[in-house]
Design an enzyme around this catalytic site. Sequence first.
Site, PDB file in Angstrom:
ATOM      1  N   ARG A  50       0.847  -1.201   0.000  1.00 25.13           N
ATOM      2  CA  ARG A  50       0.000   0.000   0.000  1.00 25.13           C
ATOM      3  C   ARG A  50       0.878   1.245   0.000  1.00 25.13           C
ATOM      4  O   ARG A  50       0.600   2.228  -0.676  1.00 25.13           O
ATOM      5  CB  ARG A  50      -0.956   0.011   1.216  1.00 25.13           C
ATOM      6  CG  ARG A  50      -1.654   1.353   1.379  1.00 25.13           C
ATOM      7  CD  ARG A  50      -2.938   1.341   2.216  1.00 25.13           C
ATOM      8  NE  ARG A  50      -2.939   0.443   3.343  1.00 25.13           N
ATOM      9  CZ  ARG A  50      -2.270   0.627   4.490  1.00 25.13           C
ATOM     10  NH1 ARG A  50      -1.522   1.711   4.655  1.00 25.13           N
ATOM     11  NH2 ARG A  50      -2.324  -0.265   5.456  1.00 25.13           N
ATOM     12  N   TYR A 102     -17.472  15.732 -15.140  1.00 20.83           N
ATOM     13  CA  TYR A 102     -17.855  14.334 -15.081  1.00 20.83           C
ATOM     14  C   TYR A 102     -18.884  14.144 -13.958  1.00 20.83           C
ATOM     15  O   TYR A 102     -18.728  14.708 -12.866  1.00 20.83           O
ATOM     16  CB  TYR A 102     -16.595  13.505 -14.827  1.00 20.83           C
ATOM     17  CG  TYR A 102     -16.847  12.042 -14.666  1.00 20.83           C
ATOM     18  CD1 TYR A 102     -17.285  11.290 -15.747  1.00 20.83           C
ATOM     19  CD2 TYR A 102     -16.654  11.414 -13.453  1.00 20.83           C
ATOM     20  CE1 TYR A 102     -17.527   9.941 -15.612  1.00 20.83           C
ATOM     21  CE2 TYR A 102     -16.887  10.061 -13.304  1.00 20.83           C
ATOM     22  CZ  TYR A 102     -17.329   9.330 -14.387  1.00 20.83           C
ATOM     23  OH  TYR A 102     -17.568   7.994 -14.239  1.00 20.83           O
ATOM     24  N   ASP A 174      -8.666  18.118 -14.407  1.00 18.16           N
ATOM     25  CA  ASP A 174      -8.957  16.740 -14.812  1.00 18.16           C
ATOM     26  C   ASP A 174      -8.584  16.651 -16.295  1.00 18.16           C
ATOM     27  O   ASP A 174      -9.295  17.171 -17.156  1.00 18.16           O
ATOM     28  CB  ASP A 174     -10.439  16.442 -14.580  1.00 18.16           C
ATOM     29  CG  ASP A 174     -10.823  15.004 -14.942  1.00 18.16           C
ATOM     30  OD1 ASP A 174     -10.135  14.399 -15.794  1.00 18.16           O
ATOM     31  OD2 ASP A 174     -11.815  14.503 -14.395  1.00 18.16           O
ATOM     32  N   LYS A 199      -9.320   5.610 -19.256  1.00 21.43           N
ATOM     33  CA  LYS A 199      -9.722   6.082 -20.583  1.00 21.43           C
ATOM     34  C   LYS A 199      -8.536   6.015 -21.555  1.00 21.43           C
ATOM     35  O   LYS A 199      -8.037   4.937 -21.798  1.00 21.43           O
ATOM     36  CB  LYS A 199     -10.330   7.482 -20.440  1.00 21.43           C
ATOM     37  CG  LYS A 199     -11.296   7.629 -19.247  1.00 21.43           C
ATOM     38  CD  LYS A 199     -12.555   6.780 -19.365  1.00 21.43           C
ATOM     39  CE  LYS A 199     -13.376   6.714 -18.077  1.00 21.43           C
ATOM     40  NZ  LYS A 199     -13.784   7.981 -17.499  1.00 21.43           N
TER      41      LYS A 199
HETATM   42  C1  LIG Z   1     -14.269   8.416 -16.171  1.00 19.28           C
HETATM   43  C2  LIG Z   1     -13.917   9.770 -15.685  1.00 19.28           C
HETATM   44  C3  LIG Z   1     -13.629  10.002 -14.340  1.00 19.28           C
HETATM   45  C4  LIG Z   1     -13.728   8.904 -13.290  1.00 19.28           C
HETATM   46  O1  LIG Z   1     -12.736   7.944 -13.474  1.00 19.28           O
HETATM   47  P1  LIG Z   1     -12.911   6.379 -13.068  1.00 19.28           P
HETATM   48  O2  LIG Z   1     -11.643   5.783 -13.545  1.00 19.28           O
HETATM   49  O3  LIG Z   1     -14.124   5.887 -13.806  1.00 19.28           O
HETATM   50  O4  LIG Z   1     -13.096   6.338 -11.603  1.00 19.28           O
HETATM   51  C5  LIG Z   1     -13.258  11.280 -13.963  1.00 19.28           C
HETATM   52  N1  LIG Z   1     -13.188  12.284 -14.859  1.00 19.28           N
HETATM   53  C6  LIG Z   1     -13.468  12.101 -16.167  1.00 19.28           C
HETATM   54  C7  LIG Z   1     -13.365  13.240 -17.106  1.00 19.28           C
HETATM   55  C8  LIG Z   1     -13.847  10.842 -16.619  1.00 19.28           C
HETATM   56  O5  LIG Z   1     -14.139  10.666 -17.913  1.00 19.28           O
END
Ligand SMILES: *Cc1c(COP(=O)(O)O)cnc(C)c1O
Length: 385
Positions: A50, A102, A174, A199
Amino acid sequence: MAGTTRDETLLIHGGIPEDPRTGAVNVPIYQTSTYRQDELGRHRGYEYSRTGNPTREALEKLIADLEGGRFGFAFASGMAALTTVLSLFSAGDEILTSANVYGGTFRVLDKVFRNFGIAYRMVDTTDADAFEAQIGPNTKAVIVESPANPLLDVTDIAEIAKRAKARGVMTIVDNTFMTPYLQKPLELGADVVVHSATKYLGGHSDVVAGLAVVDDEETAKRLAFLQNATGGVLGPFDSFLLIRGIKTLGVRLDRHCENALAVAEFLRASDAVEIVHFPGFADHPGHAIQARQARGAGAMISFSLRENVDLRLFLKSLRLVALAESLGGVESLICHPSTMTHASIPEEIRKKVGISDSLLRLSVGIEHRDDIVADLKRALDAARR
Ligand SMILES: *Cc1c(COP(=O)(O)O)cnc(C)c1O
């Protein structure tokens, strides 16, 4: 070290490019929870996975190199990354967010952190003056998504970061839709970059992961503490998968971006489509800023269908393009934000920020572009009333 700062090379040779012990060109999957200590109080750099794991560390160094920050952190999901970053704040603090974010970001602020006394407000970060006017005495951070989810509004990151910094407000970006291959928020003045690495960075729709990068040593110490204290870390196998995915990010994104432009142009020319949101269009309101702050427009498109097309039938008629949550994989994916990715945002807020029930979000994959266009065309024709 890669001996270069060119992204195409850093993607492959950045971070820890080989196993120091054997020369293996891939850092092995250190599938271990603990490490034998040489004697009481003396270990070889690792105590418990961890706290630290060599495979995760290779990924953390890689994303730090790519984003141009000194410190990277890997988490079990994008939401775990964001939750850990938000844990930097305390009761009484207020966080501003872009109006289009998001759905999960909105949800964790509204349903989790608000219970701990951390307030939030959605603001229009595409207007720097309007943003600055919203900064209050308790505002501690702003969360920016650019291009934002799902309407692809573009925020001038450098301008927001400059104004935020002048008021002692931390800028968190983000960068999921862009990745460091297309956009580097830290170089634009942001303090923290977060990713859903699920993604584009992973890129193959086979791993859920999150990343965060900072350059400030003090913030890095606090994040390292929080990562270990709250424990939402990424496992060694998923860390390996992500490193593997990142190696091809450049070639994938080049193709994603080319395909997206072709698909966006097709949609815009179709009489079945009402409006197409795509920052790659010269007449998109954020086009000039996007061209200045990023290397490409990305491969996310949102569009709404005209009255004469049955949305449900259109989605059902698609064969190649999959109806699915998520984005950024090699395969083209489509979703219906108001019932899927953004369903956790109450209807009145969705309406206010422009997420209508006829809006669709398309993540353009790297298949042959003619096949993607043909699939969309056939489904639109099938769904015409
Ligand atoms: C999918 C997504 C998230 C969340 O991420 P996870 O890996 O699904 O927890 C946050 N911000 C954006 C822009 C996303 O597309």
